[in-house]
Design a protein around this motif. Structure first.
Motif, short mmCIF file in Angstrom:
data_model
loop_
_atom_site.label_atom_id
_atom_site.label_comp_id
_atom_site.label_asym_id
_atom_site.label_seq_id
_atom_site.Cartn_x
_atom_site.Cartn_y
_atom_site.Cartn_z
N GLU A 1 0.84 -1.20 0.00
CA GLU A 1 0.00 0.00 0.00
C GLU A 1 0.87 1.24 0.00
OE1 GLU A 1 -2.39 3.08 0.21
OE2 GLU A 1 -3.18 1.06 -0.21
N ARG A 2 0.56 2.18 -0.89
CA ARG A 2 1.36 3.40 -1.03
C ARG A 2 1.32 4.26 0.24
NH1 ARG A 2 -0.51 7.73 -5.43
NH2 ARG A 2 -1.85 8.37 -3.71
N GLU A 3 0.14 4.36 0.86
CA GLU A 3 -0.02 5.17 2.07
C GLU A 3 -0.21 4.24 3.27
OE1 GLU A 3 0.43 8.36 2.04
OE2 GLU A 3 0.48 8.69 -0.13
N PHE A 4 -1.41 4.23 3.86
CA PHE A 4 -1.71 3.28 4.92
C PHE A 4 -2.97 2.50 4.55
CE2 PHE A 4 -3.61 7.34 6.24
CZ PHE A 4 -4.93 6.97 6.47
N ILE A 5 -3.14 1.35 5.14
CA ILE A 5 -4.27 0.49 4.83
C ILE A 5 -5.58 1.26 5.06
CG2 ILE A 5 -5.49 -1.63 5.46
CD1 ILE A 5 -2.79 -2.10 4.04
N LEU B 1 1.13 -7.08 5.52
CA LEU B 1 0.67 -5.78 5.05
C LEU B 1 1.82 -4.80 5.13
CD1 LEU B 1 -2.81 -5.56 6.87
CD2 LEU B 1 -2.28 -6.55 4.62
N LEU B 2 2.21 -4.24 3.99
CA LEU B 2 3.31 -3.28 3.92
C LEU B 2 2.75 -1.91 3.57
CD1 LEU B 2 5.86 -5.45 1.89
CD2 LEU B 2 5.89 -4.99 4.36
N GLU B 3 2.96 -0.93 4.43
CA GLU B 3 2.48 0.43 4.20
C GLU B 3 3.64 1.31 3.74
OE1 GLU B 3 -1.29 0.65 7.24
OE2 GLU B 3 0.65 1.33 8.02
N GLY B 4 3.30 2.48 3.19
CA GLY B 4 4.32 3.39 2.70
C GLY B 4 5.18 2.78 1.61
N THR B 5 4.59 1.89 0.82
CA THR B 5 5.33 1.14 -0.20
C THR B 5 4.62 1.27 -1.55
OG1 THR B 5 6.03 -0.46 1.49
CG2 THR B 5 6.28 -1.13 -0.81
N PRO B 6 4.91 2.33 -2.32
CA PRO B 6 4.26 2.49 -3.61
C PRO B 6 4.77 1.48 -4.64
CG PRO B 6 5.92 4.20 -3.29
CD PRO B 6 5.82 3.44 -2.00
N ALA B 7 3.87 0.99 -5.46
CA ALA B 7 4.27 0.12 -6.57
C ALA B 7 4.68 0.99 -7.74
CB ALA B 7 3.11 -0.78 -6.96
N THR B 8 5.88 0.79 -8.23
CA THR B 8 6.39 1.56 -9.37
C THR B 8 6.27 0.79 -10.67
OG1 THR B 8 8.62 0.79 -8.85
CG2 THR B 8 7.95 2.93 -7.95
N SER B 9 6.07 -0.52 -10.57
CA SER B 9 5.86 -1.34 -11.77
C SER B 9 5.14 -2.62 -11.38
CB SER B 9 7.19 -1.68 -12.46
OG SER B 9 7.98 -2.51 -11.63
N LEU B 10 4.28 -3.08 -12.29
CA LEU B 10 3.58 -4.36 -12.12
C LEU B 10 3.85 -5.18 -13.37
CD1 LEU B 10 1.84 -2.25 -10.34
CD2 LEU B 10 0.04 -3.98 -10.50
#
Length: 455
Positions: free
Chosen positions: A66-70, A204-213
């Motif tokens: 999750e880029r921000e928080f759940i 659950l990982l927060e503060g973790t933006p996906a830059t590619s899928l």
């Protein structure tokens, strides 16, 4: 009408404020790693998908990034309607599965309302759930005509007196009550689901933006997650992902929550059944009576930001607060003068054909779900359940529903989509003003629907 200045504006939502405020409390990814399934997006879609994956195959390793928080997005900001409303156009979905397929999807949505309630009871999730039904009211002759034109069972048509016996909405000429809907506190559902899936072993990982899928991997600034299956549930924030700018339009919706209303107000208005409340205006509103006796009411506000931009923390313009407060007082004149505890905004995902989709490719093992057009609380749960079944190769009645593996048509480039969306909602507001003034249906809204291809 000039509204009181909200005591709090933005800060994600009133729902999160009730729980002490939303913030990143979990760690971000720390170096590359492997997992069986990586889910991008920590809202309802991602959490429900993780929940059902672990229900079907408990030994599976599942990671949610999750880029921000759940619960930062629409899952923690919505109107709290656990509704069985169809997430899209009946005619569009019928092209994929016929009328029988649409009927099957509607039944699954009704069943899922009860499934969500049952999961919450079984897992000890207190989300303020009350299944009081969905009450739609008409406060003008044109609204009453629209209500009757799309009325169908299992909804029950109500007279003005029957509406008043439930909720004393000022000027209501009639309404309809759909039983398959419950009121919820959205952030409480997110928090409870997160607790349950973590207890089942989901990371659950927060503060973790996906830059590619990509097939087999999700890239982040902190490392790469290798995964046999990659699933996306990013809803209104999908446009920020590489290559997804025009996939789903992030439509803005805004809400206010009042201060608690006195018992004298509720004695006069009723609302003891805790039905969720909407109207038949072209630019419609949605509302609920909260567990602590407030009214939370929402509508479109500023509908769309140029370039598919999204807000930072839900900050809402005062003119939007004024519009929502005006709608509140029109429905309930006795509420005039009540303070506003909180105003906030968020985005929901809108496909170009205004209909939700979930998809899974067994070759690339990439999948996604979303585009719920404002009906995402139940739809995201059913979509997550179905996406889990598709990813694990489990064939059920849900995996052949007409919203599965539909093609997604992209939105027009800018400035066309900005002009189109703002023009559409300007037309709806104009139509509502004309209908209130003349008592006759406005053709402007119908023209806007035709041009935008909105059902």
């Amino acid at each position: 009408m000039r509204a009181p200045v909200p005591a709090s504006n933005g800060h994600v939502s009133f729902w999160w404020d009730q729980l002490g405020g939303g913030a990143i409390t979990r760690s971000h990814l720390d170096g590359s790693r492997s997992t069986d399934v990586c889910i991008v997006g920590g809202g309802y879609t991602g959490l429900w998908t993780a929940y059902y994956l672990k229900q079907i195959q408990p030994s599976l390793s599942v990671t949610v990034v999750e880029r921000e928080f759940i619960g930062y997005g629409a899952s923690g900001r919505n109107g709290g309607w656990l509704t069985a409303a169809l997430p899209g156009s009946r005619s569009v979905l019928a092209r994929s599965g016929g009328e029988a397929g649409v009927l099957a999807l509607e039944q699954e949505l009704r069943d899922q309302v009860d499934e969500v309630t049952a999961v919450c009871a079984r897992e000890g999730i207190d989300a303020d759930i009350v299944k009081g039904g969905e009450l739609s009211v008409a406060t003008s002759r044109p609204q009453l005509a629209r209500l009757r034109s799309h009325f169908e069972p299992p909804a029950q048509e109500l007279s003005a007196a029957q509406v008043a016996s439930r909720i004393a909405v000022d000027g209501a000429l009639g309404g309809s009550l759909t039983p398959h809907c419950a009121r919820i506190q959205p952030a409480k559902l997110v928090v409870g689901l997160a607790r349950v899936v973590e207890a089942a072993g989901v990371q659950l990982l927060e503060g973790t933006p996906a830059t590619s899928l990509e097939p087999g991997s999700v890239g982040t600034p902190f490392g790469t997650i290798s995964a046999g299956t990659v699933l996306r549930g990013t809803e209104g924030f999908t446009a920020a992902l590489p290559g997804q700018r025009r996939t789903w339009l992030p439509m803005n919706s805004s809400m206010i929550a009042t201060d608690p209303l006195p018992q004298s107000f509720w004695d006069a208005v009723g609302w003891s059944g805790y039905e969720v409340l909407g109207d038949e205006a072209n630019a419609y509103i949605y509302a609920q009576r909260t567990a602590d006796d407030r009214i939370a009411i929402g509508g479109r506000g500023v509908p769309y930001r140029y370039g598919s931009r999204t807000d930072v923390d839900g900050q809402t313009p005062q003119r939007t607060v004024d519009e929502l407060y005006g709608a509140l007082v029109r429905l309930f004149p006795a509420a005039e003068g009540i303070g506003i505890a909180h105003a906030w905004s968020g985005v929901l995902g809108v496909p170009r054909d205004w209909s939700a989709t979930l998809s899974f490719d067994p070759v690339s093992r990439l999948g996604f779900a979303g585009g719920y057009v404002g009906h995402g609380v139940t739809s995201s749960s059913l979509a997550g359940r179905t996406l889990a079944e598709l990813a694990l190769g489990v064939s059920t009645r849900r995996t052949s529903l007409p919203w599965v593996n539909r093609p997604v048509r992209k939105w027009e480039p800018e400035p066309l989509r900005w002009l189109g969306v703002h023009g559409m909602y300007a037309a709806y507001r104009f139509a509502d003003r004309r209908e209130s003034a003349t008592g006759r249906a406005s053709k402007v809204a119908a023209v806007a629907d035709t041009i935008s291809r909105r059902p």
